[in-house]
Design a protein around this motif. Structure first.
Motif, PDB file in Angstrom:
ATOM      1  N   THR A 140      28.968 -13.669  -8.540  1.00  0.00           N
ATOM      2  CA  THR A 140      30.224 -14.284  -8.107  1.00  0.00           C
ATOM      3  C   THR A 140      30.751 -13.692  -6.811  1.00  0.00           C
ATOM      4  OG1 THR A 140      30.806 -14.715 -10.400  1.00  0.00           O
ATOM      5  CG2 THR A 140      32.588 -14.813  -8.807  1.00  0.00           C
ATOM      6  N   ARG A 141      30.761 -12.371  -6.685  1.00  0.00           N
ATOM      7  CA  ARG A 141      31.295 -11.732  -5.476  1.00  0.00           C
ATOM      8  C   ARG A 141      30.480 -12.105  -4.244  1.00  0.00           C
ATOM      9  NH1 ARG A 141      36.459  -9.926  -5.271  1.00  0.00           N
ATOM     10  NH2 ARG A 141      36.879  -8.586  -7.031  1.00  0.00           N
ATOM     11  N   ARG A 142      29.170 -12.210  -4.400  1.00  0.00           N
ATOM     12  CA  ARG A 142      28.342 -12.573  -3.250  1.00  0.00           C
ATOM     13  C   ARG A 142      28.604 -14.013  -2.829  1.00  0.00           C
ATOM     14  NH1 ARG A 142      24.640  -8.631  -5.691  1.00  0.00           N
ATOM     15  NH2 ARG A 142      23.603 -10.208  -6.956  1.00  0.00           N
ATOM     16  N   ARG A 143      28.841 -14.890  -3.799  1.00  0.00           N
ATOM     17  CA  ARG A 143      29.204 -16.266  -3.445  1.00  0.00           C
ATOM     18  C   ARG A 143      30.556 -16.292  -2.747  1.00  0.00           C
ATOM     19  NH1 ARG A 143      27.330 -17.185  -8.711  1.00  0.00           N
ATOM     20  NH2 ARG A 143      29.439 -17.671  -9.404  1.00  0.00           N
ATOM     21  N   GLU A 144      31.465 -15.402  -3.139  1.00  0.00           N
ATOM     22  CA  GLU A 144      32.759 -15.301  -2.459  1.00  0.00           C
ATOM     23  C   GLU A 144      32.573 -14.847  -1.013  1.00  0.00           C
ATOM     24  OE1 GLU A 144      35.863 -13.141  -4.540  1.00  0.00           O
ATOM     25  OE2 GLU A 144      35.030 -13.799  -6.455  1.00  0.00           O
ATOM     26  N   VAL A 145      31.678 -13.889  -0.797  1.00  0.00           N
ATOM     27  CA  VAL A 145      31.390 -13.437   0.569  1.00  0.00           C
ATOM     28  C   VAL A 145      30.876 -14.608   1.404  1.00  0.00           C
ATOM     29  CG1 VAL A 145      29.876 -11.980   1.979  1.00  0.00           C
ATOM     30  CG2 VAL A 145      30.972 -11.024  -0.067  1.00  0.00           C
ATOM     31  N   LEU A 146      29.978 -15.398   0.850  1.00  0.00           N
ATOM     32  CA  LEU A 146      29.439 -16.552   1.567  1.00  0.00           C
ATOM     33  C   LEU A 146      30.537 -17.565   1.874  1.00  0.00           C
ATOM     34  CD1 LEU A 146      26.089 -17.053  -0.372  1.00  0.00           C
ATOM     35  CD2 LEU A 146      26.398 -16.033   1.893  1.00  0.00           C
ATOM     36  N   ARG A 147      31.432 -17.774   0.917  1.00  0.00           N
ATOM     37  CA  ARG A 147      32.539 -18.710   1.138  1.00  0.00           C
ATOM     38  C   ARG A 147      33.427 -18.227   2.280  1.00  0.00           C
ATOM     39  NH1 ARG A 147      37.505 -18.249   0.120  1.00  0.00           N
ATOM     40  NH2 ARG A 147      37.243 -16.569  -1.372  1.00  0.00           N
ATOM     41  N   ILE A 148      33.740 -16.937   2.282  1.00  0.00           N
ATOM     42  CA  ILE A 148      34.586 -16.363   3.337  1.00  0.00           C
ATOM     43  C   ILE A 148      33.899 -16.479   4.694  1.00  0.00           C
ATOM     44  CG2 ILE A 148      35.511 -14.179   4.210  1.00  0.00           C
ATOM     45  CD1 ILE A 148      36.100 -13.484   1.236  1.00  0.00           C
TER      46      ILE A 148
END
Length: 106
Positions: free
Chosen positions: A13-21
């Motif tokens: 989840t956190r890595r997908r958040e990084v990609l979103r940002i």
């Protein structure tokens, strides 16, 4: 090129958040990303390394700062693969539907 590492990186989840940002910005430093996620920088560093190993992001050094951005070519490959799998699934369902015997009219 999409590999097993790509999907392993996307699983968190956190890595997908990084990609979103990163998708919302042209490029960001690790500190700027950490500020938006409110996570410790060492934790973020680990996530950034996984994303870099999976070729999902690129880091470019400018003095003491590393600027991160999405590797859009790999992201496009991921989307093509996923959409390709989806279309294969739809084709399989359609073929299976065609194989079912038709009900006789009453």
């Amino acid at each position: 090129m999409v590999t097993g590492r790509t999907f392993e990186a996307l699983a968190h989840t956190r890595r997908r958040e990084v990609l979103r940002i990163l998708h919302e910005h042209d490029q960001l430093s690790a500190g700027e990303i950490a500020d938006q996620l409110t996570i410790a920088r060492p934790t973020l560093s680990g996530h950034l390394n996984v994303l870099k190993d999976a070729d999902l992001i690129v880091g470019e050094r400018d003095g003491t700062t590393i600027w991160y951005r999405l590797n859009t070519s790999v992201m496009e490959d991921v989307l093509c693969l996923v959409f390709g799998l989806m279309s294969q699934e739809h084709a399989t369902v359609a073929r299976l539907g065609a194989l079912r015997p038709m009900k006789e009219a009453v």
